[in-house]
Each structure stands twice: as structure tokens, then as C-alpha cells.
Design a protein around this motif. Structure first.
Motif, PDB file in Angstrom:
ATOM      1  N   ARG A  56       0.727  -1.761   0.372  1.00  0.00           N
ATOM      2  CA  ARG A  56       0.180   0.192  -0.084  1.00  0.00           C
ATOM      3  C   ARG A  56       1.041   1.173   0.348  1.00  0.00           C
ATOM      4  O   ARG A  56       0.928   2.141  -0.667  1.00  0.00           O
ATOM      5  CB  ARG A  56      -0.545   0.173   1.151  1.00  0.00           C
ATOM      6  CG  ARG A  56      -1.665   0.981   1.227  1.00  0.00           C
ATOM      7  CD  ARG A  56      -2.104   1.382   2.562  1.00  0.00           C
ATOM      8  NE  ARG A  56      -1.403   1.726   3.844  1.00  0.00           N
ATOM      9  CZ  ARG A  56      -1.965   2.090   5.078  1.00  0.00           C
ATOM     10  NH1 ARG A  56      -2.693   2.168   5.532  1.00  0.00           N
ATOM     11  NH2 ARG A  56      -0.360   2.515   5.549  1.00  0.00           N
ATOM     12  N   LEU A 105       2.655   1.541  -3.377  1.00  0.00           N
ATOM     13  CA  LEU A 105       1.642   2.560  -4.352  1.00  0.00           C
ATOM     14  C   LEU A 105       1.032   4.107  -4.273  1.00  0.00           C
ATOM     15  O   LEU A 105       0.184   4.472  -4.538  1.00  0.00           O
ATOM     16  CB  LEU A 105       0.876   1.538  -4.922  1.00  0.00           C
ATOM     17  CG  LEU A 105       1.911   0.014  -5.654  1.00  0.00           C
ATOM     18  CD1 LEU A 105       0.749  -0.569  -6.438  1.00  0.00           C
ATOM     19  CD2 LEU A 105       3.329   0.472  -6.805  1.00  0.00           C
ATOM     20  N   ASP A 106       0.970   3.974  -2.700  1.00  0.00           N
ATOM     21  CA  ASP A 106       0.302   5.324  -1.776  1.00  0.00           C
ATOM     22  C   ASP A 106      -1.291   4.895  -2.298  1.00  0.00           C
ATOM     23  O   ASP A 106      -1.802   6.531  -3.197  1.00  0.00           O
ATOM     24  CB  ASP A 106       0.759   6.519  -2.571  1.00  0.00           C
ATOM     25  CG  ASP A 106       0.834   7.824  -2.162  1.00  0.00           C
ATOM     26  OD1 ASP A 106      -0.109   7.413  -0.689  1.00  0.00           O
ATOM     27  OD2 ASP A 106       0.322   8.803  -2.946  1.00  0.00           O
ATOM     28  N   LEU A 107      -1.692   4.203  -1.639  1.00  0.00           N
ATOM     29  CA  LEU A 107      -2.887   3.616  -1.957  1.00  0.00           C
ATOM     30  C   LEU A 107      -4.212   4.392  -1.027  1.00  0.00           C
ATOM     31  O   LEU A 107      -3.293   3.540   0.183  1.00  0.00           O
ATOM     32  CB  LEU A 107      -3.561   2.439  -1.918  1.00  0.00           C
ATOM     33  CG  LEU A 107      -2.639   1.417  -3.302  1.00  0.00           C
ATOM     34  CD1 LEU A 107      -2.981  -0.842  -3.214  1.00  0.00           C
ATOM     35  CD2 LEU A 107      -2.572   2.741  -4.587  1.00  0.00           C
ATOM     36  N   ASP A 108      -5.109   4.875  -1.060  1.00  0.00           N
ATOM     37  CA  ASP A 108      -5.798   5.252   0.248  1.00  0.00           C
ATOM     38  C   ASP A 108      -6.567   3.851   0.278  1.00  0.00           C
ATOM     39  O   ASP A 108      -6.442   3.221  -0.159  1.00  0.00           O
ATOM     40  CB  ASP A 108      -6.727   6.266  -0.577  1.00  0.00           C
ATOM     41  CG  ASP A 108      -7.143   6.037  -1.625  1.00  0.00           C
ATOM     42  OD1 ASP A 108      -8.152   4.842  -1.768  1.00  0.00           O
ATOM     43  OD2 ASP A 108      -7.889   6.789  -1.952  1.00  0.00           O
ATOM     44  N   LEU A 154      -8.796   2.924  -2.129  1.00  0.00           N
ATOM     45  CA  LEU A 154      -8.325   1.815  -3.653  1.00  0.00           C
ATOM     46  C   LEU A 154      -7.727   0.564  -3.054  1.00  0.00           C
ATOM     47  O   LEU A 154      -7.503  -0.336  -4.142  1.00  0.00           O
ATOM     48  CB  LEU A 154      -7.314   2.839  -4.251  1.00  0.00           C
ATOM     49  CG  LEU A 154      -7.093   3.639  -5.249  1.00  0.00           C
ATOM     50  CD1 LEU A 154      -6.419   4.949  -5.151  1.00  0.00           C
ATOM     51  CD2 LEU A 154      -8.061   3.326  -6.389  1.00  0.00           C
ATOM     52  N   LEU A 155      -7.136   0.750  -2.276  1.00  0.00           N
ATOM     53  CA  LEU A 155      -6.525  -0.985  -1.082  1.00  0.00           C
ATOM     54  C   LEU A 155      -7.470  -2.346  -1.794  1.00  0.00           C
ATOM     55  O   LEU A 155      -7.599  -3.141  -1.984  1.00  0.00           O
ATOM     56  CB  LEU A 155      -5.759  -0.653  -0.436  1.00  0.00           C
ATOM     57  CG  LEU A 155      -5.586  -2.023   0.805  1.00  0.00           C
ATOM     58  CD1 LEU A 155      -4.202  -1.903  -0.148  1.00  0.00           C
ATOM     59  CD2 LEU A 155      -4.636  -1.098   1.920  1.00  0.00           C
ATOM     60  N   ALA A 203      -9.006  -3.556  -4.778  1.00  0.00           N
ATOM     61  CA  ALA A 203      -7.524  -4.528  -5.333  1.00  0.00           C
ATOM     62  C   ALA A 203      -7.439  -5.719  -4.584  1.00  0.00           C
ATOM     63  O   ALA A 203      -7.921  -6.227  -5.292  1.00  0.00           O
ATOM     64  CB  ALA A 203      -6.142  -3.966  -4.976  1.00  0.00           C
ATOM     65  N   SER A 240       2.480  -0.104 -10.474  1.00  0.00           N
ATOM     66  CA  SER A 240       1.599   0.245 -10.705  1.00  0.00           C
ATOM     67  C   SER A 240      -0.309  -0.232 -10.546  1.00  0.00           C
ATOM     68  O   SER A 240       0.469  -1.565 -10.118  1.00  0.00           O
ATOM     69  CB  SER A 240       1.416   0.726 -11.600  1.00  0.00           C
ATOM     70  OG  SER A 240       1.094  -0.298 -13.078  1.00  0.00           O
ATOM     71  N   TYR A 241      -0.783   0.466  -9.932  1.00  0.00           N
ATOM     72  CA  TYR A 241      -2.301  -0.040 -10.083  1.00  0.00           C
ATOM     73  C   TYR A 241      -2.489  -0.757 -10.475  1.00  0.00           C
ATOM     74  O   TYR A 241      -3.062  -2.245 -10.047  1.00  0.00           O
ATOM     75  CB  TYR A 241      -2.820   1.294  -9.534  1.00  0.00           C
ATOM     76  CG  TYR A 241      -4.304   1.435  -8.295  1.00  0.00           C
ATOM     77  CD1 TYR A 241      -4.551   0.111  -7.375  1.00  0.00           C
ATOM     78  CD2 TYR A 241      -5.562   0.555  -9.232  1.00  0.00           C
ATOM     79  CE1 TYR A 241      -5.741  -0.280  -6.398  1.00  0.00           C
ATOM     80  CE2 TYR A 241      -6.501   0.097  -8.821  1.00  0.00           C
ATOM     81  CZ  TYR A 241      -6.452  -0.251  -7.747  1.00  0.00           C
ATOM     82  OH  TYR A 241      -7.781  -0.941  -7.037  1.00  0.00           O
ATOM     83  N   TRP A 248      -4.207  -5.239  -9.809  1.00  0.00           N
ATOM     84  CA  TRP A 248      -4.841  -5.759  -9.483  1.00  0.00           C
ATOM     85  C   TRP A 248      -4.667  -6.786 -10.622  1.00  0.00           C
ATOM     86  O   TRP A 248      -5.282  -7.804  -9.649  1.00  0.00           O
ATOM     87  CB  TRP A 248      -5.590  -4.829 -10.250  1.00  0.00           C
ATOM     88  CG  TRP A 248      -7.339  -5.136  -9.432  1.00  0.00           C
ATOM     89  CD1 TRP A 248      -7.721  -3.780  -8.645  1.00  0.00           C
ATOM     90  CD2 TRP A 248      -8.544  -6.016 -10.615  1.00  0.00           C
ATOM     91  NE1 TRP A 248      -8.923  -4.520  -8.817  1.00  0.00           N
ATOM     92  CE2 TRP A 248      -9.431  -5.708  -9.289  1.00  0.00           C
ATOM     93  CE3 TRP A 248      -7.976  -6.655 -11.142  1.00  0.00           C
ATOM     94  CZ2 TRP A 248     -10.993  -6.844  -9.658  1.00  0.00           C
ATOM     95  CZ3 TRP A 248      -9.500  -7.953 -11.166  1.00  0.00           C
ATOM     96  CH2 TRP A 248     -10.596  -7.489 -10.717  1.00  0.00           C
TER      97      TRP A 248
END
Length: 386
Positions: A29, A32-35, A38-39, A42, A89-90, A94
């Protein structure tokens, strides 16, 4: 007991892969700097992969050599452990999680089919112990993850090393799986093909659907705790990375202990009473997590969840194996309902956390734990004899 040890080792390998991954979710997390939203989205990818893989896996272990299918799927799962940490990447994360979930789900069906076959040959309950081996593996994997996180080790190095070790161990265990003659119909070997056509994809029967719904509540709580316990301690409780990773370790340790003694408890009080008591304990643990604001409260809360849900899935698989002529068919159906939907728990938790809060999300977990306790009657052996 022929076949019991190699199957238990494969369960442990599967658990170790899951435990290793769970402790490094915060690293992925942060990279990739996910909130939370978004986490959570995924973490829906493993559910999608499992939903696609589980039904054909149930048929495949009957149509092909069950030993080779099981060994191949467990080996593929070990290799897939490396993919999420490598995703740059995000979108690729996924995809990596989709593959990770697909091989995890297929391997789960295959190894549980092998376990049901060994249980039928033994003539007594061993499924809780097999899932106990899974939990021991999960605990071992998570402990190594705690050490890796504490040392600041790059997750790509950590998970890559774990993948190599688990691949070697799984290949050695798969070669020792019993052949079709030793396991009979449950393993999907020659004996099964001689007496009946292998199962094909079909709509689950009503008993199997009910069993799957009971399993769903437990697997939802498991998925939520496994993938969000470390994040919960970081974001809600303010714990350090190492302490946050220890939340999953406490969860896995409690679940392992309960499963290792679960067969004795089930023999003494029966599956229905066991699951009802487990539902109460898991609900209490989830409520403790909801109100916790220190690690001293949150970690025991996750441990109680693990203790309460421990025997539900093993009992659901055993009941599913009795509900239909082919164990693999019943297991695939229940696994698709329980694991496929339950693997969606991390994504659902993330969505609720994004809209409200993580404590609010775990209030939903408490409600589902009460629900599977109330539905425990579906696992009564007399109701599902073949």
C-alpha cells in the motif's frame, strides 16, 4: 495414516503463502500510495480470481490425476506469491492479485479434496487438524513477515525468498501424496472414474448452498482480519509496523490452536455446538476490535476472531463432502460460495472504511459471526449423509 502427512504439509504451505502476503500488505500500500478505497478495490481481485478458478478445479481433480493437479496448483500458488510486491502500478497490482487469487482458490479446492479422501479412508474426523496445519503455516509465514517488516526488508526480496522455499517444500510433499487406489473416490482417481462419471459444473443443491452460506460468514471474518488487521493497527490504533504485523500473527496463532484441538472438541460436543460457541467468541472478538484504541485490546480481539471461526470451514467442507456423491464437487461449490464471496471481504471492508471507518466495518464482521453461529444446524452430520 497413509497420505495424511503430505496433505498436511500442502495445507501448511498454502497457509504460509497467505500469512506472508498478509503481513506485507501495508508495504505494498505504501509503495503505491493507495488510500483505503483503492486498496480495498485491489483486494477484490483475489476474490474474482478464486471465483473463476474454484468450480473448474473441483472437476479437474476428478478428471485428471489428483496428485499432479494438486501439486501443480500449490506450486503455482507459491510462485504467484511474488507477483503483488513486484507490481509497479495499480493496474498491474490488480492483475497480480487476480492471478494470486485464482491459483490460491484452485489449490484450496484440490488440497481439500485430497484431505476429504484421506478422512474417508481413516473413518474419523481429521479436517480440523488439516486446517490447523494451514493455520500453523499461516502463523509461521506471518512471523517471518513480522521479522522482515521489523528489519525493513524489501517485500520483493522477502516474498521472493518465501516463494522459493514454499515451492521446494510443496513439490516434495506432492510426490508423497497417495495414489488413486489408496484414496478412492474422494481423490478423483481411478476408483472414482470406475464407479461414476466425474462431476461437471452444475448448480449446487440446496443443502450445499446452506452449508456455503454458513461458511461464508466465517470466511468473511477471516478475510477481513487477515488483510486488514495490520492496516487497522497502523491507522486506527497507531501501532508501529512490526506491532501492526503482529495482529495477524495473533489471529493466526489462535486459529491454529483451535483447529489443532478441534477434532477432539467436535468429537465431544458435536459440530453444531462447536460452531455456535465459535460464533459467539468471534463476535465478541470483533466487538473488541471495534472499541479498541490500543494494541493491547486490538490484538486479543483479532485472536478471539481467529479462535471463534477456526472450525467452521473444516466442518463445512466435511458436510459438503457428505452432501453430494463426489467430495470434490461439494467442496468446489462450498468453496466458491464461502471463499469466493469471502475473499471479497477485504474489498468490502475497504469500501465501508472509505465511506465510514474501519471500526464501522468490523461491526459488520461481528454481525456475520453471530449469523453463522445461528446457522450452525446446517452442519449437523445426520442431515447430509451420502
Amino acid at each position: 495414516m497413509p497420505g495424511r502427512m503430505p496433505v498436511a504439509v500442502l495445507f501448511a504451505v498454502h497457509g504460509a503463502a497467505n500469512g506472508s502476503f498478509a503481513t506485507r500488505i501495508p508495504w505494498i500500500r505504501d509503495r503505491l500510495d493507495l488510500d483505503p478505497g483503492l486498496l480495498g478495490l485491489a483486494l477484490l481481485a483475489p476474490a474474482a480470481g478464486a471465483l473463476l478458478a474454484m468450480p473448474p478445479a473441483g472437476a479437474l481433480v476428478h478428471r485428471r490425476d489428483g496428485r499432479r493437479v494438486t501439486g501443480a496448483l500449490i506450486g503455482a500458488f507459491a510462485i504467484a506469491l511474488t507477483l503483488p510486491a513486484l507490481a509497479p502500478s495499480y493496474a498491474l497490482l490488480w492483475l497480480a492479485l487476480l492471478i494470486f487469487g485464482a491459483v490460491a482458490g484452485g489449490a484450496d479446492v484440490a488440497m481439500n479434496t485430497q484431505a476429504v479422501a484421506v478422512e474417508e479412508r481413516a473413518g474419523r474426523s481429521i479436517m480440523s487438524g488439516m486446517h490447523g496445519a494451514w493455520s500453523v503455516g499461516g502463523m509461521a509465514g506471518s512471523l517471518l513477515g513480522v521479522l522482515a517488516a521489523h528489519a525493513g526488508l524489501d517485500a520483493r526480496i522477502h516474498l521472493g525468498a518465501m516463494a522459493v522455499v514454499l515451492l521446494v517444500v510443496s513439490r516434495a510433499a506432492a510426490r508423497r501424496l497417495p495414489d488413486a487406489a489408496a484414496t478412492g473416490a474422494g481423490a478423483g482417481g481411478a476408483a472414482a472414474r470406475a464407479h461414476a462419471d466425474p462431476p461437471r459444473l452444475a448448480r449446487p443443491s440446496r443443502p450445499v448452498l446452506i452449508i456455503g452460506v454458513v461458511g461464508f460468514g466465517a470466511v468473511f471474518a477471516e478475510g477481513a482480519s487477515a488483510d486488514w488487521s495490520a492496516v487497522y493497527l497502523r491507522d486506527v490504533v497507531g501501532a508501529s509496523p512490526a506491532t501492526a504485523a503482529a495482529a495477524y500473527t495473533g489471529f493466526a496463532a489462535a486459529m491454529a490452536l483451535a483447529r489443532l484441538v478441534g477434532d477432539r472438541v467436535i468429537a465431544r460436543v458435536g459440530p453444531v455446538a462447536t460452531v455456535r460457541a465459535g460464533g459467539a467468541l468471534a463476535a465478541l472478538g470483533a466487538l473488541l476490535v471495534v472499541v479498541a484504541r490500543t494494541p493491547l485490546a486490538a490484538v486479543p480481539g483479532f485472536a478471539l476472531i481467529g479462535l471463534g471461526i477456526a472450525t467452521v470451514v473444516p466442518l463445512a467442507f466435511a458436510a459438503a463432502g457428505r452432501a453430494v456423491p463426489h467430495a470434490g464437487q461439494g467442496i468446489a461449490a462450498v468453496a466458491t460460495i464461502a471463499y469466493g464471496a469471502g475473499l471479497a471481504a477485504p474489498g468490502i471492508i475497504g469500501a465501508i472504511a472509505s465511506a465510514a471507518s474501519l471500526p464501522a466495518a468490523f461491526a459488520i464482521v461481528a454481525t456475520l459471526c453471530v449469523g453463522f453461529g445461528l446457522g450452525a444446524g446446517a452442519l449437523r452430520p445426520a442431515a447430509h449423509g451420502r
